[in-house]
Design a protein around this motif. Sequence first.
Motif, mmCIF file in Angstrom:
data_model
loop_
_atom_site.group_PDB
_atom_site.id
_atom_site.type_symbol
_atom_site.label_atom_id
_atom_site.label_comp_id
_atom_site.label_asym_id
_atom_site.label_seq_id
_atom_site.Cartn_x
_atom_site.Cartn_y
_atom_site.Cartn_z
ATOM 1 N N GLN A 171 -5.639 8.959 0.095
ATOM 2 C CA GLN A 171 -6.519 8.153 -0.729
ATOM 3 C C GLN A 171 -5.984 6.726 -0.784
ATOM 4 O O GLN A 171 -4.846 6.500 -1.173
ATOM 5 C CB GLN A 171 -6.612 8.731 -2.131
ATOM 6 N N PHE A 172 -6.812 5.776 -0.415
ATOM 7 C CA PHE A 172 -6.362 4.394 -0.365
ATOM 8 C C PHE A 172 -6.356 3.727 -1.731
ATOM 9 O O PHE A 172 -5.685 2.726 -1.916
ATOM 10 C CB PHE A 172 -7.223 3.592 0.608
ATOM 11 N N GLU A 173 -7.066 4.273 -2.700
ATOM 12 C CA GLU A 173 -7.058 3.645 -4.015
ATOM 13 C C GLU A 173 -5.732 3.864 -4.739
ATOM 14 O O GLU A 173 -5.415 3.157 -5.670
ATOM 15 C CB GLU A 173 -8.223 4.151 -4.875
ATOM 16 N N LYS A 174 -4.942 4.838 -4.315
ATOM 17 C CA LYS A 174 -3.636 5.098 -4.914
ATOM 18 C C LYS A 174 -2.526 4.242 -4.292
ATOM 19 O O LYS A 174 -1.407 4.266 -4.760
ATOM 20 C CB LYS A 174 -3.263 6.573 -4.741
ATOM 21 N N LEU A 175 -2.839 3.509 -3.234
ATOM 22 C CA LEU A 175 -1.838 2.718 -2.523
ATOM 23 C C LEU A 175 -1.546 1.444 -3.297
ATOM 24 O O LEU A 175 -2.426 0.616 -3.494
ATOM 25 C CB LEU A 175 -2.370 2.387 -1.127
ATOM 26 N N ASP A 176 -0.320 1.290 -3.764
ATOM 27 C CA ASP A 176 0.023 0.080 -4.495
ATOM 28 C C ASP A 176 0.802 -0.882 -3.601
ATOM 29 O O ASP A 176 1.237 -0.538 -2.509
ATOM 30 C CB ASP A 176 0.787 0.405 -5.770
ATOM 31 N N ILE A 177 0.983 -2.086 -4.071
ATOM 32 C CA ILE A 177 1.541 -3.161 -3.258
ATOM 33 C C ILE A 177 3.016 -2.914 -2.915
ATOM 34 O O ILE A 177 3.450 -3.245 -1.813
ATOM 35 C CB ILE A 177 1.334 -4.530 -3.950
ATOM 36 N N VAL A 178 3.777 -2.321 -3.809
ATOM 37 C CA VAL A 178 5.206 -2.092 -3.549
ATOM 38 C C VAL A 178 5.386 -1.118 -2.394
ATOM 39 O O VAL A 178 6.167 -1.374 -1.464
ATOM 40 C CB VAL A 178 5.910 -1.569 -4.820
ATOM 41 N N ASN A 179 4.684 -0.003 -2.431
ATOM 42 C CA ASN A 179 4.793 0.979 -1.353
ATOM 43 C C ASN A 179 4.310 0.401 -0.034
ATOM 44 O O ASN A 179 4.895 0.660 1.011
ATOM 45 C CB ASN A 179 3.999 2.239 -1.688
ATOM 46 N N LEU A 180 3.255 -0.381 -0.088
ATOM 47 C CA LEU A 180 2.727 -0.996 1.122
ATOM 48 C C LEU A 180 3.735 -1.961 1.745
ATOM 49 O O LEU A 180 3.950 -1.938 2.957
ATOM 50 C CB LEU A 180 1.420 -1.717 0.802
ATOM 51 N N VAL A 181 4.370 -2.780 0.939
ATOM 52 C CA VAL A 181 5.359 -3.737 1.440
ATOM 53 C C VAL A 181 6.564 -3.017 2.032
ATOM 54 O O VAL A 181 7.069 -3.399 3.100
ATOM 55 C CB VAL A 181 5.783 -4.712 0.322
ATOM 56 N N VAL A 182 7.021 -1.964 1.377
ATOM 57 C CA VAL A 182 8.180 -1.212 1.885
ATOM 58 C C VAL A 182 7.854 -0.557 3.218
ATOM 59 O O VAL A 182 8.638 -0.636 4.171
ATOM 60 C CB VAL A 182 8.641 -0.169 0.843
ATOM 61 N N VAL A 183 6.709 0.084 3.317
ATOM 62 C CA VAL A 183 6.330 0.762 4.556
ATOM 63 C C VAL A 183 6.155 -0.237 5.690
ATOM 64 O O VAL A 183 6.647 -0.023 6.802
ATOM 65 C CB VAL A 183 5.047 1.602 4.345
ATOM 66 N N ILE A 184 5.492 -1.348 5.432
ATOM 67 C CA ILE A 184 5.309 -2.363 6.479
ATOM 68 C C ILE A 184 6.646 -2.951 6.901
ATOM 69 O O ILE A 184 6.909 -3.132 8.099
ATOM 70 C CB ILE A 184 4.336 -3.458 5.997
ATOM 71 N N GLY A 185 7.518 -3.230 5.946
ATOM 72 C CA GLY A 185 8.840 -3.771 6.272
ATOM 73 C C GLY A 185 9.680 -2.810 7.097
ATOM 74 O O GLY A 185 10.328 -3.211 8.069
ATOM 75 N N LEU A 186 9.671 -1.546 6.732
ATOM 76 C CA LEU A 186 10.428 -0.560 7.495
ATOM 77 C C LEU A 186 9.853 -0.360 8.895
ATOM 78 O O LEU A 186 10.608 -0.195 9.858
ATOM 79 C CB LEU A 186 10.475 0.777 6.749
ATOM 80 N N CYS A 187 8.543 -0.402 9.016
ATOM 81 C CA CYS A 187 7.925 -0.261 10.344
ATOM 82 C C CYS A 187 8.268 -1.450 11.233
ATOM 83 O O CYS A 187 8.588 -1.269 12.413
ATOM 84 C CB CYS A 187 6.413 -0.120 10.209
ATOM 85 N N ILE A 188 8.226 -2.647 10.688
ATOM 86 C CA ILE A 188 8.585 -3.834 11.468
ATOM 87 C C ILE A 188 10.060 -3.774 11.867
ATOM 88 O O ILE A 188 10.416 -4.058 13.014
ATOM 89 C CB ILE A 188 8.269 -5.114 10.678
#
Length: 56
Positions: free
Chosen positions: A2-19
């Motif tokens: 569910q994308f409505e449960k996605l908050d900015i902190v988790n998104l930043v961490v996941v993107i940073g770790l993927c990069i």
Amino acid sequence: MQFEKLDIVNLVVVIGLCIGLIMAIFYDKSELSTNIAVGLLGWLGGVIKTTSKDKE
């Protein structure tokens, strides 16, 4: 997922770790890429576990 449960902190961490993982693989740092991959899987596992508890 569910994308409505996605908050900015988790998104930043996941993107940073993927990069970081992609860069570690690109620069042939096998130990670093292994550690980042394990951290990414652990973070995602914690996020999924926390999100599933919130649903109940």
